[in-house]
Design a protein around this motif. Structure first.
Motif, mmCIF file in Angstrom:
data_model
loop_
_atom_site.group_PDB
_atom_site.id
_atom_site.type_symbol
_atom_site.label_atom_id
_atom_site.label_comp_id
_atom_site.label_asym_id
_atom_site.label_seq_id
_atom_site.Cartn_x
_atom_site.Cartn_y
_atom_site.Cartn_z
ATOM 1 N N HIS A 1 68.385 56.695 56.781
ATOM 2 C CA HIS A 1 69.237 57.240 57.922
ATOM 3 C C HIS A 1 68.094 57.708 59.105
ATOM 4 O O HIS A 1 68.522 58.130 60.130
ATOM 5 N N PHE A 2 66.825 58.117 58.763
ATOM 6 C CA PHE A 2 66.138 58.640 59.648
ATOM 7 C C PHE A 2 65.234 57.844 60.441
ATOM 8 O O PHE A 2 64.846 57.994 61.564
ATOM 9 N N THR A 3 64.619 56.463 59.759
ATOM 10 C CA THR A 3 63.896 55.672 60.631
ATOM 11 C C THR A 3 64.563 55.136 61.499
ATOM 12 O O THR A 3 65.481 54.507 61.285
ATOM 13 N N HIS A 4 64.021 55.158 62.688
ATOM 14 C CA HIS A 4 64.701 54.563 63.921
ATOM 15 C C HIS A 4 64.246 53.233 64.426
ATOM 16 O O HIS A 4 64.782 52.389 65.097
ATOM 17 N N ILE A 5 62.743 53.256 64.155
ATOM 18 C CA ILE A 5 62.139 52.039 64.586
ATOM 19 C C ILE A 5 61.367 51.334 63.617
ATOM 20 O O ILE A 5 60.487 52.163 62.800
ATOM 21 N N PHE A 6 61.214 50.049 63.470
ATOM 22 C CA PHE A 6 60.564 49.049 62.734
ATOM 23 C C PHE A 6 59.685 48.281 63.325
ATOM 24 O O PHE A 6 60.060 47.350 64.454
ATOM 25 N N ALA A 7 58.241 48.364 63.120
ATOM 26 C CA ALA A 7 57.183 47.268 63.937
ATOM 27 C C ALA A 7 56.992 46.172 62.687
ATOM 28 O O ALA A 7 56.177 46.621 61.906
ATOM 29 N N LEU A 8 57.341 44.947 62.928
ATOM 30 C CA LEU A 8 57.250 43.886 61.758
ATOM 31 C C LEU A 8 55.824 43.331 62.281
ATOM 32 O O LEU A 8 55.569 42.734 63.379
ATOM 33 N N VAL A 9 54.794 43.255 61.394
ATOM 34 C CA VAL A 9 53.683 42.623 61.765
ATOM 35 C C VAL A 9 53.473 41.656 60.711
ATOM 36 O O VAL A 9 53.575 41.595 59.386
ATOM 37 N N ARG A 10 53.109 40.381 61.407
ATOM 38 C CA ARG A 10 52.695 39.201 60.340
ATOM 39 C C ARG A 10 51.072 38.601 60.945
ATOM 40 O O ARG A 10 50.981 38.807 61.919
ATOM 41 N N TYR A 11 50.628 38.421 60.006
ATOM 42 C CA TYR A 11 49.033 37.896 60.284
ATOM 43 C C TYR A 11 48.827 36.317 59.953
ATOM 44 O O TYR A 11 49.577 35.883 58.853
ATOM 45 N N ASN A 12 48.465 35.644 60.776
ATOM 46 C CA ASN A 12 48.219 34.287 60.542
ATOM 47 C C ASN A 12 46.847 34.067 60.608
ATOM 48 O O ASN A 12 45.685 34.145 61.388
ATOM 49 N N SER A 13 46.440 33.490 59.323
ATOM 50 C CA SER A 13 45.118 33.388 59.004
ATOM 51 C C SER A 13 44.256 32.213 59.596
ATOM 52 O O SER A 13 43.111 32.098 59.646
ATOM 53 N N ASN B 1 44.681 31.083 62.667
ATOM 54 C CA ASN B 1 44.182 31.300 64.338
ATOM 55 C C ASN B 1 43.547 32.837 64.082
ATOM 56 O O ASN B 1 43.326 33.076 65.291
ATOM 57 N N ASP B 2 43.697 33.391 63.130
ATOM 58 C CA ASP B 2 43.043 35.059 63.143
ATOM 59 C C ASP B 2 44.101 35.561 64.132
ATOM 60 O O ASP B 2 43.523 36.429 64.840
ATOM 61 N N SER B 3 45.158 35.678 64.142
ATOM 62 C CA SER B 3 46.154 36.074 64.989
ATOM 63 C C SER B 3 47.281 37.159 64.401
ATOM 64 O O SER B 3 47.499 36.873 63.225
ATOM 65 N N TYR B 4 47.528 37.946 65.062
ATOM 66 C CA TYR B 4 48.749 38.946 64.623
ATOM 67 C C TYR B 4 50.020 38.721 65.343
ATOM 68 O O TYR B 4 50.017 38.577 66.597
ATOM 69 N N ARG B 5 51.237 38.687 64.915
ATOM 70 C CA ARG B 5 52.383 38.548 65.690
ATOM 71 C C ARG B 5 53.306 39.621 65.452
ATOM 72 O O ARG B 5 53.330 40.330 64.158
ATOM 73 N N LEU B 6 53.913 40.309 66.402
ATOM 74 C CA LEU B 6 54.488 41.614 66.179
ATOM 75 C C LEU B 6 55.826 41.427 66.940
ATOM 76 O O LEU B 6 56.302 40.581 67.604
ATOM 77 N N LYS B 7 56.939 42.082 66.277
ATOM 78 C CA LYS B 7 58.292 42.382 66.642
ATOM 79 C C LYS B 7 58.731 43.455 66.257
ATOM 80 O O LYS B 7 58.329 44.257 65.362
ATOM 81 N N ILE B 8 59.643 44.042 67.153
ATOM 82 C CA ILE B 8 60.138 45.465 67.008
ATOM 83 C C ILE B 8 61.362 45.671 66.911
ATOM 84 O O ILE B 8 62.260 44.796 67.697
ATOM 85 N N PHE B 9 61.846 46.205 66.117
ATOM 86 C CA PHE B 9 63.387 46.757 65.943
ATOM 87 C C PHE B 9 63.384 48.104 66.268
ATOM 88 O O PHE B 9 62.997 48.915 65.519
ATOM 89 N N SER B 10 64.524 48.392 67.125
ATOM 90 C CA SER B 10 64.930 49.835 67.477
ATOM 91 C C SER B 10 66.368 50.194 67.467
ATOM 92 O O SER B 10 67.098 49.442 67.690
#
Length: 803
Positions: A312-324, A326-335
């Motif tokens: 009940h305390f966490t209000h924001i989640f940052a979802l991080v995925r790594y793509n090997s 092309n050596d990149s990161y993808r970001l998604k935010i839940f608020s």
């Protein structure tokens, strides 16, 4: 007087990808609210919650290549070294503190200091008003010939009625209590959760039970910060045990722009084979406001949802995925739905191939997200209760001092910097002790690691969008108004008429002589028009010129035009005009509203094929037609034209007079109250029309306040003024003289600074100190938002200040 003309640019940036040009912006780029439901392996619903989901823009028409996204919009919002005034400007320096009770018998405190703004030789008063509802901070200009009283400062903060008038607190220990009040605004340091999730894991029990991470996860952790040993750790610990290893042996830590960050990493916290729920891990990560979820697997695999986590305390989640691949990161935010909007908005697509750029973006997003969460009703109400309790407790402690001379009974209107002439030595000794105690408190706060410093130890160096360029170092006249014309600036002066400036390389070119006393102007290049308001009083009128005719005259070096040469350019019915406004979106027909005392005259330009333009007439006067007159109750001080969604009988005029902003229907003249200014004295600054997803809104600026109001279109007799969830307001730190929207920013030009905030939420991102500042002109171009402020201070002439 010599003027230094500088041009701060909001460069082409990510804001262009957001469609934030020409007064248009959209909150959709900050995500949309969705009902997220999680289920177990058998498909049974476990939990549900409403979250705002940010996944980058879905506009597939954008030309974007991963790794080329520009970073100019990545800013810490409300940075502590700009907002924690008491620590930065008051503590350890001679200042005054006052206590009193307002008309509702609630105690308040006022702190005032005369300071030099950022060592720029710009003395000014800074004042903080401490109340149970929060703090209000303003700057007031200093004048050696004009005294300033406590009463006038409180009046500027809209406080005029009291149960008990303020008295000065002489006890130096008050600094410690006021520092505690300021610290209620939020922590300078942050703790974030980091949860490792394997591909296919759907419950928090599974995620928290991962004993170790993967090679990609370890790579991500090393990007976040340094691995530190907890035992004996002397820095910010974020609630972790640094003595007995009860919360793990190691953790991840970093410092970012003066903020200490501790990461609660799930695989580094104690693991228990007997406890399937991993309560010890959940005790830390479940009590973090912001949590990063690093999820293995590709985009096609099951994705994380916040409803999978029981907290009940966490209000924001940052979802991080790594793509090997092309050596990149993808970001998604839940608020969580109640969290206010915060930046930076995600690029489209939200993919980062530059790892340091990704780190910079992610850390700023996390810090801004936690600050935004503290403004939700849950946290704001708790903070207000705490602040109210602290203020009342401090007031009770001070009550006995009313009888012991520890509260100075000076006159309510005494000048602030002056100390009592009697007992001068005693006062000097008291001030020395006051400063000593304040400096000791400041040092203690720094050693403790809670100081709001501007130290930048990490983060990428980048060119800020408001960095200035010197346009003209010396100009011998005071500029009344100006507008840009191509790469040049057309400036109007009282002493020398109107001139065209081409920068440093060429001398000014006279366009009109001093008989043309221009007070307002607009250069409309696509329409080949120059509109001016000339003279004042009964002789004031609007003049319209063809830019091509003026340009031809300059090229042929014809005689400088004067008032007599411009008779054919007068709009006759505008005699006595003291103010005019035009519509900013010129895709539709040009509309002009001229204010003649308490009368509005609506003027439009005919379509070119029906006008005299085909005949080659030098004057465009015949192209304009007078539509109607509208009578008001008072002469307007500020005006703005607002485009309706159809342009058919739904265009509006916003006018400001007395203590209110009204909306006028252009077709009927009917007036509707938009906003009433709750202040004894009102200094109207601006009403700026902005368009959110095509729907009109207004930024209403007066005194220190800026309101954003959504404007619904006229619909017959239906009231068009409605409260909207997107409405918000904020306070400037210094009273603006002019406001400019340079999306995604809104800039306030004061007498000695440019205050830069975000349009979408009013959060402060930067304050640039520019002594003796005056805004000459601003222009919204296809790629840039350009403004031309003037530095009257000779010490700045010839320099290239960074704004």
């Amino acid at each position: 007087m010599h003027l230094s003309l500088t041009v701060p640019l909001c460069y082409s940036s990510a804001s262009e990808d957001l469609g934030c040009r020409r007064g248009d912006f959209s909150r959709k780029h900050y995500g949309s609210v969705e009902l997220l439901i999680s289920s177990d392996a058998d498909g049974a619903i476990q939990r549900a919650g409403r979250f705002r989901v940010e996944n980058g823009s879905s506009d597939e028409t954008l030309d974007y290549t991963p790794g080329t996204w520009r970073r100019t919009d990545v800013h810490l919002e409300n940075p502590e070294y700009h907002t924690r005034w008491f620590f930065k400007y008051f503590l350890g320096k001679v200042h005054q503190n006052y206590v009193g009770t307002d008309a509702e018998k609630n105690p308040f405190y006022l702190s005032v200091v005369l300071s030099d703004q950022n060592n720029q030789r710009v003395p000014q008063y800074r004042a903080i008003l401490w109340r149970k509802t929060g703090t209000l901070k303003i700057s007031l200009p200093y004048s050696p010939t004009k005294t300033l009283s406590v009463k006038s400062i409180l009046s500027a903060m809209n406080m005029d009625r009291f149960e008990k008038g303020p008295r000065e607190i002489l006890n130096p220990e008050i600094q410690k209590d006021l520092l505690v009040l300021e610290e209620q605004e939020g922590s300078v340091n942050f703790k974030f959760g980091v949860l490792y999730a394997k591909d296919g894991q759907l419950t928090d029990d599974e995620m928290f039970s991962n004993e170790t991470g993967s090679e990609n996860f370890d790579k991500f952790l090393s990007l976040l910060g340094d691995t530190i040993t907890l035992q004996g750790w002397a820095g910010y610990r974020g609630g972790l045990d640094t003595k007995n290893d009860t919360t793990g042996i190691k953790s991840i830590y970093t410092v970012y722009q003066g903020h200490e960050l501790m990461f609660h990493v799930s695989t580094m916290l104690p693991y228990s084979k007997e406890n399937k729920q991993q309560v010890e891990r959940k005790r830390h990560i479940g009590n973090d406001i912001v949590t990063i979820v690093f999820q293995e697997g590709d985009d096609a695999s099951s994705s994380f949802k916040p409803s999978m986590i029981r907290s009940h305390f966490t209000h924001i989640f940052a979802l991080v995925r790594y793509n090997s691949q092309n050596d990149s990161y993808r970001l998604k935010i839940f608020s969580e739905e109640s969290v206010p909007l915060f930046g930076p908005p995600l690029p489209s697509p939200p993919v980062f191939t530059d790892h340091q750029e990704f780190r910079d973006f992610l850390l700023v997003k996390l810090i801004n997200g936690e600050k935004a969460t503290l403004e939700t009703p849950t946290f704001a109400q708790k903070r207000q209760r705490t602040l109210d309790m602290l203020i009342r407790s401090l007031y009770q402690d001070l009550m006995p001092d009313l009888h012991k001379n520890m509260l100075n009974r000076r006159s309510f209107s005494d000048v602030l910097p002056e100390s009592p002439k009697s007992a001068r030595k005693k006062e000097e000794a008291r001030q020395a002790e006051f400063v000593r105690i304040g400096q000791a408190l400041k040092l203690k706060t720094i050693v403790r690691g809670d100081a709001p410093t501007s130290l930048v130890t990490t983060g990428l160096c980048r060119k800020e969008p408001w960095e200035s360029q010197l346009f003209c170092s010396t100009f011998p006249y005071d500029i009344v108004c100006a507008d840009s014309w191509g790469q040049s600036v057309l400036v109007a002066t009282d002493a020398a008429g109107v001139m065209l400036l081409d920068g440093e390389s060429l001398p000014p070119v006279h366009v009109f002589d001093r008989t043309m006393v221009v007070k307002q102007m607009h250069v409309l290049e696509p329409q080949d028009l120059l509109i001016t308001r000339t003279d004042k009083g009964k002789d004031a009128r609007l003049y319209v010129f063809r830019l091509s005719t003026i340009k031809k005259g300059l090229e042929e070096r014809q005689l400088i035009r004067g008032k007599c040469d411009s008779r054919e350019n007068k709009l006759e019915k505008t005699k006595g005009c003291h103010l005019y406004s035009i519509n900013t979106h010129h895709g539709s027909e040009l509309r002009i509203v001229a204010a003649i005392r308490n009368k509005l005259l609506l003027i439009t330009r005919k379509h070119p094929r029906f006008s005299a333009v085909a005949t080659g007439a030098d004057s465009p006067v015949e192209e304009f037609q007078y539509i109607r007159e509208i009578c008001l109750c008072d002469p307007p001080v500020v005006m703005s034209l607002v485009d309706g969604p159809t342009g058919e009988n739904d265009n509006m005029i916003c006018v400001a007079y007395k203590h209110q902003f009204d909306l006028i229907n252009e077709s009927t003249g009917d007036a509707y109250r938009l906003h009433h200014a709750e202040a004894n004295r009102v200094n109207f600054v601006a009403a700026i029309d902005v368009y959110e997803d095509g729907e009109a809104g207004l930024l209403l600026c007066y005194n220190y306040i800026c309101y954003y109001k959504k404007v619904c279109p006229f619909n017959g007799s239906t009231p068009m003024i409605q409260s909207n969830t997107s409405d918000f307001h904020f306070s400037w730190n210094q009273m603006p003289n002019a406001i400019v929207c340079a999306f995604p920013y809104i800039l306030a030009f004061t007498t000695d600074s440019i205050e830069i905030r975000l349009v979408v939420n009013g959060n402060l991102v930067y304050t640039a100190v520019v002594p003796e500042l005056q805004l000459a002109a601003s222009r919204v171009c296809i790629n840039d938002n350009i403004s031309y402020p003037l530095n009257k201070n000779p010490q700045w002439a010839g320099q290239k200040p960074f704004l």
